[in-house]
Write an enzyme that holds these catalytic residues in place. Structure first.
Site, PDB file in Angstrom:
ATOM      1  N   LYS A  38     -41.377  33.733  -4.420  1.00 44.23           N
ATOM      2  CA  LYS A  38     -41.699  33.016  -5.657  1.00 44.23           C
ATOM      3  C   LYS A  38     -41.702  31.507  -5.438  1.00 44.23           C
ATOM      4  O   LYS A  38     -42.598  30.786  -5.925  1.00 44.23           O
ATOM      5  CB  LYS A  38     -40.683  33.396  -6.733  1.00 44.23           C
ATOM      6  CG  LYS A  38     -40.770  34.847  -7.179  1.00 44.23           C
ATOM      7  CD  LYS A  38     -39.669  35.188  -8.166  1.00 44.23           C
ATOM      8  CE  LYS A  38     -39.743  36.643  -8.618  1.00 44.23           C
ATOM      9  NZ  LYS A  38     -38.649  37.011  -9.534  1.00 44.23           N
ATOM     10  N   GLY A  67     -40.210  44.916   3.449  1.00 44.50           N
ATOM     11  CA  GLY A  67     -40.825  43.669   3.014  1.00 44.50           C
ATOM     12  C   GLY A  67     -42.308  43.864   2.784  1.00 44.50           C
ATOM     13  O   GLY A  67     -42.844  44.971   2.950  1.00 44.50           O
ATOM     14  N   PRO A  68     -43.018  42.819   2.413  1.00 39.00           N
ATOM     15  CA  PRO A  68     -44.460  42.936   2.109  1.00 39.00           C
ATOM     16  C   PRO A  68     -45.262  43.283   3.352  1.00 39.00           C
ATOM     17  O   PRO A  68     -44.797  43.116   4.481  1.00 39.00           O
ATOM     18  CB  PRO A  68     -44.816  41.542   1.577  1.00 39.00           C
ATOM     19  CG  PRO A  68     -43.748  40.640   2.101  1.00 39.00           C
ATOM     20  CD  PRO A  68     -42.513  41.460   2.206  1.00 39.00           C
ATOM     21  N   PRO A  69     -46.491  43.770   3.163  1.00 38.94           N
ATOM     22  CA  PRO A  69     -47.334  44.126   4.319  1.00 38.94           C
ATOM     23  C   PRO A  69     -47.708  42.899   5.140  1.00 38.94           C
ATOM     24  O   PRO A  69     -47.799  41.781   4.630  1.00 38.94           O
ATOM     25  CB  PRO A  69     -48.576  44.755   3.670  1.00 38.94           C
ATOM     26  CG  PRO A  69     -48.181  45.078   2.273  1.00 38.94           C
ATOM     27  CD  PRO A  69     -47.140  44.095   1.880  1.00 38.94           C
ATOM     28  N   GLY A  70     -47.924  43.136   6.439  1.00 36.77           N
ATOM     29  CA  GLY A  70     -48.453  42.102   7.303  1.00 36.77           C
ATOM     30  C   GLY A  70     -47.461  41.090   7.814  1.00 36.77           C
ATOM     31  O   GLY A  70     -47.858  40.068   8.374  1.00 36.77           O
ATOM     32  N   VAL A  71     -46.142  41.354   7.663  1.00 42.64           N
ATOM     33  CA  VAL A  71     -45.153  40.373   8.131  1.00 42.64           C
ATOM     34  C   VAL A  71     -44.623  40.725   9.519  1.00 42.64           C
ATOM     35  O   VAL A  71     -43.737  40.047  10.023  1.00 42.64           O
ATOM     36  CB  VAL A  71     -43.985  40.248   7.127  1.00 42.64           C
ATOM     37  CG1 VAL A  71     -44.474  39.661   5.824  1.00 42.64           C
ATOM     38  CG2 VAL A  71     -43.316  41.602   6.908  1.00 42.64           C
ATOM     39  N   LYS A 128     -43.507  44.060  10.683  1.00 45.12           N
ATOM     40  CA  LYS A 128     -42.445  45.068  10.772  1.00 45.12           C
ATOM     41  C   LYS A 128     -42.716  46.053  11.903  1.00 45.12           C
ATOM     42  O   LYS A 128     -41.816  46.355  12.699  1.00 45.12           O
ATOM     43  CB  LYS A 128     -42.324  45.815   9.436  1.00 45.12           C
ATOM     44  CG  LYS A 128     -41.953  44.932   8.256  1.00 45.12           C
ATOM     45  CD  LYS A 128     -41.713  45.736   7.011  1.00 45.12           C
ATOM     46  CE  LYS A 128     -42.959  46.446   6.518  1.00 45.12           C
ATOM     47  NZ  LYS A 128     -44.018  45.518   6.079  1.00 45.12           N
ATOM     48  N   THR A 129     -43.932  46.563  11.972  1.00 46.60           N
ATOM     49  CA  THR A 129     -44.247  47.560  12.998  1.00 46.60           C
ATOM     50  C   THR A 129     -44.268  46.944  14.390  1.00 46.60           C
ATOM     51  O   THR A 129     -43.706  47.494  15.345  1.00 46.60           O
ATOM     52  CB  THR A 129     -45.603  48.210  12.690  1.00 46.60           C
ATOM     53  OG1 THR A 129     -45.566  48.776  11.378  1.00 46.60           O
ATOM     54  CG2 THR A 129     -45.912  49.297  13.697  1.00 46.60           C
ATOM     55  N   SER A 139     -37.487  39.573 -14.500  1.00 42.91           N
ATOM     56  CA  SER A 139     -37.440  38.198 -14.013  1.00 42.91           C
ATOM     57  C   SER A 139     -38.289  37.231 -14.843  1.00 42.91           C
ATOM     58  O   SER A 139     -38.200  36.018 -14.659  1.00 42.91           O
ATOM     59  CB  SER A 139     -37.889  38.145 -12.547  1.00 42.91           C
ATOM     60  OG  SER A 139     -39.213  38.591 -12.419  1.00 42.91           O
TER      61      SER A 139
END
Length: 838
Positions: free
Chosen positions: A752, A386-390, A392-393, A709
């Protein structure tokens, strides 16, 4: 088979008490001797008494002691019968064979421990008809068994006796445990019956087989059975002799090596290089003894220790071997941490550390539930993308805390060398194991949570392909025997919980992606960001900037302004930085003594963070035909995208600008083809395609764009410019188009839709097959947002275009000849310009 040493016919070495070998006549008289009708019965455990044979027996049972005492005081005759099962301590009548031997007690010896030993000699065989007494010992009514008459002149009997003697003597000569006197005794036995009985008594066979010999009446049959057993024993001895001869050579070689090693050890001790003088080696041996290791690792370790003992500490190989041994001893081969399988506790930990992310939490709790029920399972390979900063780590750390495991993180960003994963061969200077093995050493257990961060950032060049090296690591069917190039020993990774993280799923090689369970972590909604900021980000920034919990507060409205006006991302990293700016502003004032605590409201945000950075894109829209609002996915979240179209007199060509990728260009071609095919239905004159050039531009021009898209938005822009009907200003759209008029599903729906909500859009058009993606978004996040689902492109045109055109397209696009002109200047070109949109 002979039992240890044949019983020679002497009670002891006193010649006066020796028992001579029975002659045939004496054997015949013994077999015809009278026996009482009733005899006390002595049970033997592990052997069978044959007529004529002298047998020493240790008597330990109380009942047997009583029997022997009474019999020795009387006529000294007893009946000896073998047990069917030697493990029965107190046998009953049914536990005894029915055929036994009458025995005479020759000598009674009292032992120091209170037990007694007797020496008995068999007389003749008998059969028990019934037991007449069971206490204090057995007594039974017996019937003597008559032996057949033996004709010593019978040639067949003589041949068998000679064969039996020859086989027995060969066995005595070959067996290392039998004295040579036994062969002399066998040679001097004259009685055929006693010869058979003597050898049968000393055969190393089961009691059941001996009992069969005792119960066999014809002498020739008994001789044949004895010969079979002797032949079998002879074959075993011959094979044993062959094995001994082969082993002797190996033993001689080992003895030679042992002597040489002893000499080497003496030389090393003299030089001060022996093991006793090397405390370092002694310490390693002590560590090796205490360390739990698999068998194959223990074997390798012992070899390396011996090699180290023979090496000179000053030699280069000494340091290499010592380093290798240290790595073996430092790794947690068989050390595992105990999993905390309390599902409720794990759920509390995950909810405490992270807000939202319900799909990921559900998968982790399912894994713990299966592990709790099954007890053991191969750890899954999870990949959070997924996008950075969500989060995950940080989610990996929470999983480790919930399960009670160690946590190891390995960043794969920029790793290009395969040896980083598998290690270097020990032939290289400064060789080390790979980062997988190094991580396990750091964890201290063989079942940590191992995070492979940024797995999509792996590279490959002439040094190898690290992603290919990871194929074995991330395959539960192979990683139980992972082989590092440095260790060259199989290491079990099947209990490790591997968690990979990635931003771009497409950059992970397909074989590697196939080995992982992909779990998408989408961007956060505004409400989720607000909750995360209040629960995690604000307290963390307060602590990091040296403030106490009560010295800083911020209102929800101020946080919403920071989220909307100062950040534009899917995650919360930039949001945390901006919150840090607010906290530092209050910290500065507290440090200067102006205030003791501070509260940040909406009006204070600009003072600490400066002017607002982002505004609603609604203000940037124009009210002219040819401009459509699309929805785009970016690595930092969703965004709105303007598609601009303009026409000018020309030859019907199409110009595309804005750094568009091949797929997006093809979408524009497909949209134009559809508009041309349906020009009559849309009221577009054909001259618009033959005599007018079409220019499509997608701002911002410096940002590369690609993907299918934008198809619906391109269709809307082209239809708008050709029909001169404006696109509704509060509508945004996404979806792939086809020449058949279908609207196909696309990805990144959550990002989106949230971007549309952020930008003030009121209606969003989505493909029908993306309906399931909307169900995963919480209702409060899309409140007051109308979602319209499309199956065909005609529906999109009706939904996005206003009913009335700005200009009549037939009057605008129809090319007139000079004669038809009304006198005004020739219509050389007509350009509909659209203002630039950033």
């Amino acid at each position: 088979m002979m039992r240890h040493q044949p019983i020679l016919w002497t009670i002891d070495q006193d010649p006066e008490q020796s028992i001579p070998l029975p002659t045939p006549d004496e054997e015949k008289a013994m077999s015809k001797s009278d026996i009482p009708d009733t005899l006390p019965i002595l049970a033997l455990r592990n052997t069978v008494l044959f007529p004529g044979v002298v047998l020493p027996i240790t008597v330990g049972r109380d009942t047997s002691l009583k029997l022997v005492k009474d019999a020795f005081a009387g006529d000294r005759l007893i009946g000896v019968v073998s047990q069917r099962n030697s493990e029965i301590e107190d046998p009953g009548p049914d536990d005894l064979f029915r055929v036994g031997t009458v025995a005479s007690i020759l000598k009674l010896i009292k032992m120091p421990d209170g037990s007694k030993s007797i020496v008995i000699q068999g007389k003749r065989r008998f059969q028990i008809t019934e037991f007449v007494q069971t206490e204090p010992y057995f007594k039974a009514r017996v019937t003597p068994i008559e032996d057949e008459a033996v004709n010593l002149e019978d040639v067949e009997l003589q041949a068998r006796i000679r064969s039996v003697k020859d086989l027995a003597i060969q066995i005595v000569n070959m067996s290392p445990n039998l004295p040579s006197e036994a062969a002399y005794a066998i040679q001097n036995i004259e009685s055929p019956t006693f010869l058979i009985h003597f050898i049968a008594s000393n055969l190393q066979i089961d009691v059941k087989e001996k009992q069969e010999l005792l119960e066999t009446i014809p002498l020739l049959e008994r001789a044949d059975l004895v010969m079979d057993h002797l032949n079998r024993e002879l074959q075993v001895l011959q094979l044993s002799e062959e094995i001994r001869s082969r082993v002797k050579t190996d033993v001689d070689k080992q003895q030679r090596e042992y002597l040489l090693r002893q000499q080497m050890k003496a030389i090393q001790d003299e030089l001060g290089e022996g093991e006793g003088n090397n405390p370092e080696l002694n310490e390693l041996r002590e560590r090796a003894e205490k360390k739990r290791l698999p068998d194959h690792v223990r074997e390798t370790l012992n070899k390396e220790l011996e090699k180290l003992a023979r090496s000179n500490p000053a030699s280069p190989d000494y340091a290499v071997t010592r380093n290798y041994i240290d790595w073996i001893l430092d790794l947690p081969w068989l050390e595992y941490s105990e999993d905390n399988l309390d599902i409720k506790h794990a759920e509390e930990v995950l909810n405490e550390d992270h807000f939202g992310l319900e799909k990921v939490k559900k998968r982790i709790l399912e894994h713990l539930a299966v592990l709790k029920l099954k007890g053991d399972m191969k750890a899954p390979i999870l990949c959070f993308y997924g996008p950075p900063g969500v989060g995950k780590t940080s989610l990996g750390k929470s999983i480790a805390r919930a399960m009670g495991r160690s946590f190891v993180r390995m960043s794969l960003g920029g790793v290009r060398d395969e040896a980083e994963i598998r290690g270097h061969r020990r032939t290289y200077v400064g060789a080390l194991p790979g980062r997988i093995i190094q991580g396990l050493k750091k964890a201290g257990t063989s079942n940590p949570v191992f995070m492979l961060d940024e797995i999509d950032k792996l590279g490959s060049d002439f040094r190898g392909d690290p992603s290919s090296a990871l194929l074995e690591v991330l395959d539960p069917e192979q990683n139980f025997a992972f082989n590092d190039h440095y260790l060259e020993l199989d290491y079990d990774l099947s209990k490790v919980l591997f968690i990979a993280t990635a931003n771009y799923l497409e950059q992970i090689p397909a074989p590697l992606r196939d080995r992982m369970e992909m779990i998408e972590i989408t961007g956060y909604t505004q409400n989720e960001k607000l909750a995360i900021a209040k629960q995690y980000l604000v307290p963390r920034q307060v602590e990091r900037n040296g403030l106490k919990p009560g010295q800083f507060t911020v209102t929800d409205e101020a946080l919403r302004l920071v989220i909307d006006g100062y950040t534009r991302e899917s995650g919360v990293r930039q949001l945390e930085r901006e919150i840090g700016g607010l906290v530092r502003g209050i910290a500065k004032r507290i440090a200067m003594g102006e205030i003791e605590s501070g509260t940040v409201d909406v009006d204070d945000v600009k003072e600490y963070l400066g002017a607002r950075k982002y505004f609603s894109d609604v203000a940037e829209r124009t009210e002219v035909p040819g401009v459509a609002t699309g929805l785009a996915w970016t690595p930092v979240g969703g965004d709105i995208l303007f598609i601009e179209a303009s026409v000018s007199r020309g030859s019907g060509r199409m110009i595309l600008t804005g750094q568009l990728g091949d797929v997006m260009k093809e979408s524009a071609q497909a949209a134009l083809s559809y508009v041309k095919a349906h020009a009559d239905e849309l009221g577009i004159p054909q001259d618009a395609f033959r005599h007018w050039d079409l220019h499509i531009h997608v701002p911002a021009g410096a940002v590369p764009k690609d993907g299918p898209s934008a198809g619906v938005a391109l269709l809307a822009a082209l239809t708008s410019i050709y029909t001169q009907r404006r696109v509704k200003h509060n509508v945004a759209m996404t979806g792939e188009i086809t020449l058949r008029g279908l609207v196909l599903p696309v990805g990144g729906i959550k990002e989106k839709v949230l971007a549309a909500k952020r930008a003030g859009i009121e209606t969003v058009l989505l493909p029908e097959k993306n309906r399931k993606d909307i169900e995963e978004i919480k209702d409060e996040a899309i409140q007051d947002l109308q979602i319209v689902y499309l199956r065909r492109m005609e529906e999109a045109i009706e939904q996005v275009l206003e009913a009335e055109p700005v200009t009549d397209p037939k009057a605008l696009f129809t090319v007139r000849t000079p004669e038809e002109h009304d006198g005004s200047p020739a219509n050389g070109s007509t350009i509909i310009e659209q203002p630039a949109v950033n």
